[in-house]
Design a protein around this motif. Structure first.
Motif, mmCIF file in Angstrom:
data_model
loop_
_atom_site.group_PDB
_atom_site.id
_atom_site.type_symbol
_atom_site.label_atom_id
_atom_site.label_comp_id
_atom_site.label_asym_id
_atom_site.label_seq_id
_atom_site.Cartn_x
_atom_site.Cartn_y
_atom_site.Cartn_z
ATOM 1 N N ARG A 60 14.668 -8.053 8.174
ATOM 2 C CA ARG A 60 13.882 -6.924 7.668
ATOM 3 C C ARG A 60 13.973 -5.691 8.559
ATOM 4 N NH1 ARG A 60 12.681 -7.025 2.527
ATOM 5 N NH2 ARG A 60 10.531 -6.310 2.622
ATOM 6 N N LYS A 117 16.251 -6.880 -4.094
ATOM 7 C CA LYS A 117 15.050 -6.111 -4.417
ATOM 8 C C LYS A 117 14.250 -5.741 -3.176
ATOM 9 C CE LYS A 117 12.665 -6.619 -8.110
ATOM 10 N NZ LYS A 117 11.833 -7.101 -9.238
ATOM 11 N N GLY A 118 14.517 -6.434 -2.064
ATOM 12 C CA GLY A 118 13.856 -6.081 -0.824
ATOM 13 C C GLY A 118 14.177 -4.672 -0.366
ATOM 14 N N LEU A 135 13.741 -2.134 -2.071
ATOM 15 C CA LEU A 135 12.674 -1.275 -2.584
ATOM 16 C C LEU A 135 11.425 -1.298 -1.708
ATOM 17 C CD1 LEU A 135 12.890 -2.141 -6.391
ATOM 18 C CD2 LEU A 135 13.908 -0.176 -5.207
ATOM 19 N N THR A 136 11.235 -2.355 -0.956
ATOM 20 C CA THR A 136 10.027 -2.489 -0.135
ATOM 21 C C THR A 136 10.316 -2.400 1.361
ATOM 22 O OG1 THR A 136 10.252 -4.905 -0.261
ATOM 23 C CG2 THR A 136 8.808 -3.855 -1.873
ATOM 24 N N SER A 137 11.599 -2.331 1.722
ATOM 25 C CA SER A 137 11.960 -2.235 3.132
ATOM 26 C C SER A 137 11.321 -1.001 3.757
ATOM 27 C CB SER A 137 13.490 -2.164 3.263
ATOM 28 O OG SER A 137 13.874 -1.962 4.602
ATOM 29 N N HIS A 138 10.587 -1.235 4.869
ATOM 30 C CA HIS A 138 9.843 -0.158 5.544
ATOM 31 C C HIS A 138 8.949 0.604 4.569
ATOM 32 C CE1 HIS A 138 13.135 -0.267 8.852
ATOM 33 N NE2 HIS A 138 12.109 -1.033 9.178
ATOM 34 N N LYS A 139 8.264 -0.202 3.720
ATOM 35 C CA LYS A 139 7.289 0.338 2.754
ATOM 36 C C LYS A 139 7.910 1.357 1.802
ATOM 37 C CE LYS A 139 3.323 -0.465 5.786
ATOM 38 N NZ LYS A 139 2.125 0.118 6.438
ATOM 39 N N GLY A 140 9.167 1.118 1.447
ATOM 40 C CA GLY A 140 9.840 1.968 0.475
ATOM 41 C C GLY A 140 10.563 3.159 1.062
ATOM 42 N N ALA A 183 7.267 -0.976 -8.040
ATOM 43 C CA ALA A 183 7.793 -0.572 -6.732
ATOM 44 C C ALA A 183 8.642 0.691 -6.859
ATOM 45 C CB ALA A 183 8.623 -1.710 -6.132
ATOM 46 N N ASN A 187 6.325 3.663 -7.535
ATOM 47 C CA ASN A 187 5.647 4.112 -6.314
ATOM 48 C C ASN A 187 6.563 4.986 -5.457
ATOM 49 O OD1 ASN A 187 3.302 2.777 -7.003
ATOM 50 N ND2 ASN A 187 3.764 0.956 -5.780
ATOM 51 N N ILE A 188 7.826 4.577 -5.353
ATOM 52 C CA ILE A 188 8.775 5.357 -4.555
ATOM 53 C C ILE A 188 8.938 6.751 -5.148
ATOM 54 C CG2 ILE A 188 11.202 5.545 -3.857
ATOM 55 C CD1 ILE A 188 11.201 2.437 -3.739
#
Length: 386
Positions: free
Chosen positions: A84, A121-122, A124-129, A204, A207-208
């Motif tokens: 991550r 898909k991670g 999209l969420t890596s470092h909160k987007g 996700a 949100n971005i």
């Protein structure tokens, strides 16, 4: 229709695009094993083996008249199973080399009209987007508009493999093939199109975009694919004899059973009670410090991975008529789960075969993207320049 393939692996992006008459004129990867598989299937006249960072310093090997770049860059630092580190990580950070190449091509007025990125898909969420947002920011600065689309291989093959695709379209044609988001507009009907197909773009993604509305966003108006309904039994190599060495010994079989929870042991017993064979897959996972064998019986395999450890290889259970057998999925079965044709050459070494397919793309997903997104964009551009 020409394209260049970064992080080509064994060529499964090419495999999907070629079904729609795209021609690969340049391909690159750093893995010698993957190059060997690629060359056996497609030849070596356009494959460049080497580090993408080295290539980014000398672009002489990359043809200029290329409409599309594709990049399935490493997911190691983005996946839940990874560390991550995101795009700051050594492997996933190689995306920055591709962006550097695009910048140099832009300066020479030889940039591609479309760029397709693929990853887990991670992303999209890596470092909160912020990793995904910064990627779109880079594309915006390079003169592209970006749509983010999510697709799961399970719609095409019996493998759970959710992936995210960034489709970047050059500003010169974006307004003709995308619905562009207007910046600073309060009453924006753009979101109605976004929400029309929620399976293609998750919360996700929303949100971005909501947190970065000043970037170049565009929507490609397509419909979600319909599930094919294929199941695990459809891809099994049924001609393997029971005494074949792939099937596990009694001791190894009992050890696998002992690693199952009571609930999963019950599932297996129910499979054994049937008067027909049915199939399930097993992953070994660490649960509260214990190695557990988790059985999946919904006709879908878990997401394929590369063989970097015992837990990464999927185990096949065949049960029925009062008994059950167990072995690893074969490399050919891996290939079928990726939608690969049976005459696609695979290495004789099983681990190399697993590695070839474990971190590749699902071919029919790429074919869907080609038919519904990239090829229509090309034909529109072709007509506009005729």
């Amino acid at each position: 229709m020409k394209f260049a393939e970064f992080f080509a692996g064994v060529g499964l992006v090419r495999e999907g695009l070629s079904r729609d008459d795209w021609s690969c004129v340049w391909a690159n990867d750093i893995s010698e094993d993957k190059k060997s598989t690629y060359v056996e299937n497609y030849g070596d006249d356009h494959f460049v083996l080497g580090d993408i960072w080295d290539i980014s310093q000398d672009l002489s090997s990359i043809p200029d008249d290329v409409f599309l770049y594709t990049a399935s860059f490493p997911c190691t630092d983005l996946s839940v199973a990874g560390n991550r580190s995101g795009l700051a990580g050594k492997q996933s950070g190689t995306l920055n080399a591709v962006l550097h190449i695009l910048d140099k091509k832009r300066e020479a007025k030889q940039e591609p009209k479309v760029v397709l990125l693929e990853n887990v898909k991670g992303f999209l969420t890596s470092h909160k987007g912020t990793d995904a947002a910064n990627t779109v920011k880079s594309f915006s600065e390079l003169g592209y508009y970006v749509d983010i689309i999510e697709l799961d291989a399970v719609m095409f093959t019996p493998q759970s493999r959710p992936r995210v695709f960034f489709v970047a379209v050059h500003h010169s044609i974006a307004k003709e093939v995308m619905i562009l988001k207007q910046k600073g507009t309060i009453l924006d009907t753009w979101w109605a199109t976004f929400d029309a197909n929620p399976s293609l773009r998750s919360k996700a993604v929303k949100n971005i975009i909501s947190q970065n509305e000043d970037l170049n966003w565009g929507l490609i108006d397509i419909k979600a694919p319909k599930a094919t309904g294929s199941v695990l039994a459809d891809i099994i190599e049924s001609n393997l004899p029971d005494e074949q060495h792939l099937w596990w010994s009694k001791d190894r079989k009992e050890h696998t059973y002992s690693q199952m929870s009571p609930a999963h042991q019950l599932k297996l017993q129910q499979m054994c009670n049937n008067d027909h064979f049915s199939y399930g897959t097993v992953y070994r996972r660490m649960r509260k410090g214990l190695s557990m064998a988790e059985l999946r019986t919904d006709g879908v395999a878990g997401c394929l991975r590369t063989p970097r450890g015992g837990s990464s290889k999927q185990i096949l259970i065949r049960a029925g008529y009062g008994d059950w057998s167990v072995r690893l999925l074969t490399p050919r079965e891996y290939a079928r789960l990726q939608g690969v044709r049976d005459d696609f050459w695979l290495p004789e070494n099983h681990n190399k075969g697993y590695f070839a397919m474990g971190d590749a793309v699902c071919v029919p997903v790429i074919e869907y993207i080609s038919e519904n997104i990239i090829t229509p964009i090309f034909h529109h551009w072709e007509k506009s320049t005729a």
